[in-house]
Scaffold this motif. Sequence first.
Motif, mmCIF file in Angstrom:
data_model
loop_
_atom_site.group_PDB
_atom_site.id
_atom_site.type_symbol
_atom_site.label_atom_id
_atom_site.label_comp_id
_atom_site.label_asym_id
_atom_site.label_seq_id
_atom_site.Cartn_x
_atom_site.Cartn_y
_atom_site.Cartn_z
ATOM 1 N N THR A 206 4.129 2.071 2.589
ATOM 2 C CA THR A 206 5.487 2.220 2.220
ATOM 3 C C THR A 206 4.627 4.177 1.518
ATOM 4 O O THR A 206 3.955 4.296 1.550
ATOM 5 C CB THR A 206 5.911 1.653 0.249
ATOM 6 O OG1 THR A 206 6.415 0.618 0.594
ATOM 7 C CG2 THR A 206 7.329 2.677 -0.582
ATOM 8 N N ASP A 207 5.617 4.802 1.896
ATOM 9 C CA ASP A 207 5.646 6.506 1.395
ATOM 10 C C ASP A 207 5.332 6.684 0.395
ATOM 11 O O ASP A 207 6.297 5.968 0.064
ATOM 12 C CB ASP A 207 6.980 6.920 2.423
ATOM 13 C CG ASP A 207 5.890 7.037 3.688
ATOM 14 O OD1 ASP A 207 5.019 6.941 4.054
ATOM 15 O OD2 ASP A 207 7.261 7.872 4.305
ATOM 16 N N ARG A 208 4.201 7.187 0.050
ATOM 17 C CA ARG A 208 4.689 7.778 -1.603
ATOM 18 C C ARG A 208 6.284 8.022 -2.345
ATOM 19 O O ARG A 208 6.190 7.777 -2.859
ATOM 20 C CB ARG A 208 3.485 8.880 -1.709
ATOM 21 C CG ARG A 208 3.224 8.938 -3.504
ATOM 22 C CD ARG A 208 2.331 9.352 -3.801
ATOM 23 N NE ARG A 208 0.955 9.746 -3.121
ATOM 24 C CZ ARG A 208 0.237 8.576 -3.777
ATOM 25 N NH1 ARG A 208 0.800 7.809 -5.024
ATOM 26 N NH2 ARG A 208 -0.617 7.702 -3.430
ATOM 27 N N VAL B 263 0.618 -1.016 0.031
ATOM 28 C CA VAL B 263 0.210 -0.065 -0.545
ATOM 29 C C VAL B 263 0.516 1.105 -0.557
ATOM 30 O O VAL B 263 1.558 1.482 0.535
ATOM 31 C CB VAL B 263 -0.520 -0.057 0.997
ATOM 32 C CG1 VAL B 263 -1.810 1.383 1.432
ATOM 33 C CG2 VAL B 263 -1.499 -1.186 1.147
ATOM 34 N N VAL B 264 1.051 2.319 -1.386
ATOM 35 C CA VAL B 264 1.187 3.388 -0.873
ATOM 36 C C VAL B 264 0.781 4.016 -0.560
ATOM 37 O O VAL B 264 -0.187 4.429 -0.931
ATOM 38 C CB VAL B 264 2.241 3.549 -2.583
ATOM 39 C CG1 VAL B 264 2.349 4.809 -2.647
ATOM 40 C CG2 VAL B 264 2.861 2.387 -3.237
ATOM 41 N N ILE B 265 1.337 4.923 0.595
ATOM 42 C CA ILE B 265 0.142 6.065 1.163
ATOM 43 C C ILE B 265 1.043 7.799 1.407
ATOM 44 O O ILE B 265 1.808 7.449 1.438
ATOM 45 C CB ILE B 265 0.590 5.899 2.176
ATOM 46 C CG1 ILE B 265 -0.435 6.328 3.164
ATOM 47 C CG2 ILE B 265 1.659 5.063 3.136
ATOM 48 C CD1 ILE B 265 -1.426 5.541 4.526
ATOM 49 N N TYR C 40 -2.697 11.574 8.239
ATOM 50 C CA TYR C 40 -3.760 10.521 8.530
ATOM 51 C C TYR C 40 -5.267 10.022 7.759
ATOM 52 O O TYR C 40 -5.242 8.277 7.510
ATOM 53 C CB TYR C 40 -4.123 11.500 9.943
ATOM 54 C CG TYR C 40 -5.489 10.853 10.706
ATOM 55 C CD1 TYR C 40 -5.531 9.410 10.953
ATOM 56 C CD2 TYR C 40 -6.437 10.728 10.543
ATOM 57 C CE1 TYR C 40 -6.820 8.628 12.301
ATOM 58 C CE2 TYR C 40 -7.762 10.038 10.889
ATOM 59 C CZ TYR C 40 -7.854 9.595 11.583
ATOM 60 O OH TYR C 40 -8.594 8.712 12.656
ATOM 61 N N GLU C 41 -5.978 11.258 6.944
ATOM 62 C CA GLU C 41 -6.697 10.542 6.406
ATOM 63 C C GLU C 41 -6.728 9.838 5.094
ATOM 64 O O GLU C 41 -7.379 8.886 4.892
ATOM 65 C CB GLU C 41 -7.223 11.586 5.810
ATOM 66 C CG GLU C 41 -7.679 13.857 6.769
ATOM 67 C CD GLU C 41 -6.883 13.958 7.150
ATOM 68 O OE1 GLU C 41 -6.899 14.995 8.077
ATOM 69 O OE2 GLU C 41 -5.505 13.901 6.287
ATOM 70 N N CYS C 42 -5.370 9.344 4.784
ATOM 71 C CA CYS C 42 -5.048 8.701 3.943
ATOM 72 C C CYS C 42 -4.722 7.627 4.325
ATOM 73 O O CYS C 42 -5.501 6.500 3.904
ATOM 74 C CB CYS C 42 -3.924 9.057 3.413
ATOM 75 S SG CYS C 42 -3.126 8.142 1.309
ATOM 76 N N PHE C 43 -4.169 7.347 5.807
ATOM 77 C CA PHE C 43 -4.214 5.914 6.350
ATOM 78 C C PHE C 43 -5.367 5.720 6.917
ATOM 79 O O PHE C 43 -5.846 4.073 6.622
ATOM 80 C CB PHE C 43 -3.194 6.021 7.637
ATOM 81 C CG PHE C 43 -3.133 4.938 8.352
ATOM 82 C CD1 PHE C 43 -2.878 3.786 8.615
ATOM 83 C CD2 PHE C 43 -4.234 4.533 9.786
ATOM 84 C CE1 PHE C 43 -2.906 2.886 9.194
ATOM 85 C CE2 PHE C 43 -4.208 3.797 10.291
ATOM 86 C CZ PHE C 43 -3.571 3.202 10.379
#
Length: 490
Positions: free
Chosen positions: A33-35, A4-6, A10-13
């Motif tokens: 994984t951070d974008r 999962v690229v994030i 907080y909203e994305c998580f």
Amino acid sequence: MIRVVIDPTYECFRDRARELLSANIPPAEVIWTDRDASQFSLLQQESIPAAAPKTIDVPRRYVELAKLVYAHSHPECWHMLYSVLWRILHGDRNLLSVHIDSDVLRLNHMRQEIARDVHHMHAFLRFRRIERNSEEWFVAWYKPDHHVLRLAVPFFVDRFATMRWAILTPEESGSWDGIHLNFGPGVPASEAPTDDSLETLWSTYYRTTFNPARMNLELMRQEMPARFWTHMPELQQLSNVIAEVPARLEAMDRQQATSVTVPDSRDLTILRDAASRCTGCDICRDATQTVFGEGSPHAQVVLVGEQPGDVEDTQGRPFVGPAGDVLRRAMEEAGITREDVYMTNAVKHFKFTRQGKRRIHQTARMSEVIACKPWLEAELDAIRPKAIVLLGSTAAKSLLGSTVRITRDAGKIYRTRYAAHTIISVHPSFVLRSSDDTQSRAVYQRLVDDLRSVRCFVRSTKSEIHSSTAEQLSNSPSVPSLERISSRTR
């Protein structure tokens, strides 16, 4: 495995976690994984399987925790948040109350680090004034340890609501035009604005409000790490400000001393009587009486404590309470009797706070110690001892300055204008306050050893004086030789 690229929000998580929970995907099958880091990964992202949305009842306590911890820069942050959420929703509703759980422990530690990072941004960020499109803007560049910009900016919106400002960080920037709060890309330090007139204002303000009597470099470095100093204009001249401390303290000392009237006499009886009427600081208002020094005016050793305790305040004599009992026992082991010494305190009144009927000791402020110092100096000038034992932090700071630390300087010997041998030792009350028997014995032995070293010093100076006197007598033509004196006495 699903990667999962994030985005680090907080909203994305929250949105990705809902999708994963709806598809019933356990934490072990998810790689977060951070974008920004995803382009360097060799793994390909797999879509989260489509599933009908579920109603997810998440405890408020978890939501509040996640809204802080999401900003942590640790790569395992997202995995830990999702793992704890999974466990909560699969039967462990009270998991966050289990503080010894390894996941909960780590998340709480992350929350503390985030709170500290936000505090640092609030405290150590400094704006610089610039002109942009004929408008006044205030811009600051700052490098936080974590992704805390969005958590920190509400403070600046409230504090500087009528100003136009921007906060630049390497990862993201936030700006406020007086109406709207906007976020944009990060900015490197090389593109940050340079000095302006505010630099001088900050430096002047700091130098003017700086209190040298309260300077504690060790604590300053703990609360204000040196890595922040380069962005704080008021600290650019810190070395100069520190260099001025001794002179400023001496000036404060002189100013404070002028408010206390000490007789010119060095008769201890006269001094004691005058001190009983002293109102040089506020402590005298609540104390029962002045507790002046006690002992022989010809004592070779002066013991200086911190201040009277409850028993001393009642009886008007120094070292007659529990700490005094410890001190007398240590003196006996060191071979010193009470008749050999003069006992006094740096502060002559008992400072306390009430808890019911009890009076609880409070440490005197440095200004109060300075107010009492003329009385202590008068005692020392009257006695002119060979050795002084400074018992505890307040006594040491009174004669040697505010930079003294008992943990660092206990056992050190100084040559002062008051005595050739001035030693810092622990206060006997510390023996009573020690947390366990082992520490108590160690502190007590420290006190005995320091007293014993003072006794040895005084004896050695007596021997030197006797030897010098004998040599002068034997070499004097007008005095019979020692052999003749001895022969006459046989």
